[in-house]
Design an enzyme around this catalytic site. Structure first.
Site, short mmCIF file in Angstrom:
data_model
loop_
_atom_site.label_atom_id
_atom_site.label_comp_id
_atom_site.label_asym_id
_atom_site.label_seq_id
_atom_site.Cartn_x
_atom_site.Cartn_y
_atom_site.Cartn_z
CG ASP A 1 14.54 65.96 17.84
OD1 ASP A 1 15.08 65.01 17.25
OD2 ASP A 1 13.78 65.82 18.81
CE LYS B 1 26.24 58.50 12.98
NZ LYS B 1 27.53 58.23 13.69
CG HIS C 1 20.80 59.53 17.19
ND1 HIS C 1 21.84 60.34 16.80
CD2 HIS C 1 21.37 58.44 17.74
CE1 HIS C 1 22.99 59.77 17.11
NE2 HIS C 1 22.73 58.61 17.68
CB SER D 1 26.31 53.16 26.20
OG SER D 1 27.11 53.79 25.24
CE1 TYR E 1 27.01 48.01 19.10
CE2 TYR E 1 26.97 46.70 21.10
CZ TYR E 1 27.63 47.55 20.24
OH TYR E 1 28.91 47.95 20.52
N GLY F 1 31.46 49.93 23.54
CA GLY F 1 30.72 49.01 22.70
C GLY F 1 30.54 47.63 23.27
#
Length: 207
Positions: A12, A32, A34, A64, A119, A171
């Site tokens: 942020d 990219k 978040h 993860s 995903y 992943g």
């Protein structure tokens, strides 16, 4: 079509940098992030730019995320997964609430400039997802290019899932089944139902 210039926003503190990067990078640009939907630039809200959002099964995601916290010196998390998962369910981790973050983007999944992906679908049918992406981005392609891209992506996924140097969940789909206890899973399901019960967004927890 020129290759997009990439730039990553990881926290942020870099929110204000997005606008600066947009001015510095020539179009087409790839950023990219978040960040929650609310913090994205207004041109994304107004439909002037495209947004691709990838959501992951929250049970796999928390595993993860736990491994990620333990792997970085800056995080240095040494608590138990049980405590970490409880903090996740109570919105006490970095980047705020997963539930609110996902729901905010899902509320806009029908917007013409938003592509909401899951995903798990990438693992079930990567070819279809690649086709979705190229159509959404307006990229021209032929069958050979599509097949080549899918094959290359499969190779990258295999490398990530099997690389010893990547302990961060690798992943893999279904990570949560290796670490969740029955009681933890019951608690998570209860919290998930309370927070997401009114949403028509669903995840496949059976994989």
């Amino acid at each position: 079509m020129d290759s997009p210039q990439p730039f990553s926003i990881h926290n942020d503190f870099e929110v204000k940098d997005i606008l600066a990067m947009k001015r510095e990078l020539t179009s087409p640009r790839l950023i990219k992030s978040h960040l929650p939907y609310l913090f994205l630039p207004t041109d994304l809200h107004n439909g002037e730019s495209k947004v691709i959002y990838m959501a992951r099964n929250p049970k796999d995601l928390v595993v993860s995320y736990y491994q990620f916290h333990r792997s970085l010196r800056t995080m240095s998390y040494r608590g138990t997964f049980h405590k970490f998962c409880r903090r996740f369910m109570n919105d006490k981790l970095g980047y705020g609430s997963w539930f609110d973050h996902v729901q905010e983007f899902w509320d806009h999944h029908l917007d013409s400039n938003v592509l909401f992906l899951q995903y798990e679908d990438m693992h079930k049918d990567l070819g279809t997802m690649v086709e979705q992406l190229v159509r959404f981005l307006g990229v021209s392609y032929d069958k050979a290019q599509l097949e080549s891209t899918v094959e290359h992506c499969h190779q990258l996924i295999d490398q990530c899932c099997n690389a010893e140097a990547l302990p961060i969940g690798r992943g893999r789909v279904g990570l949560w089944k290796d670490i969740f206890t029955v009681s933890m899973n019951d608690k998570f399901d209860l919290v998930y139902k309370q927070r997401m019960g009114k949403s028509n967004l669903t995840f496949d927890f059976s994989l």
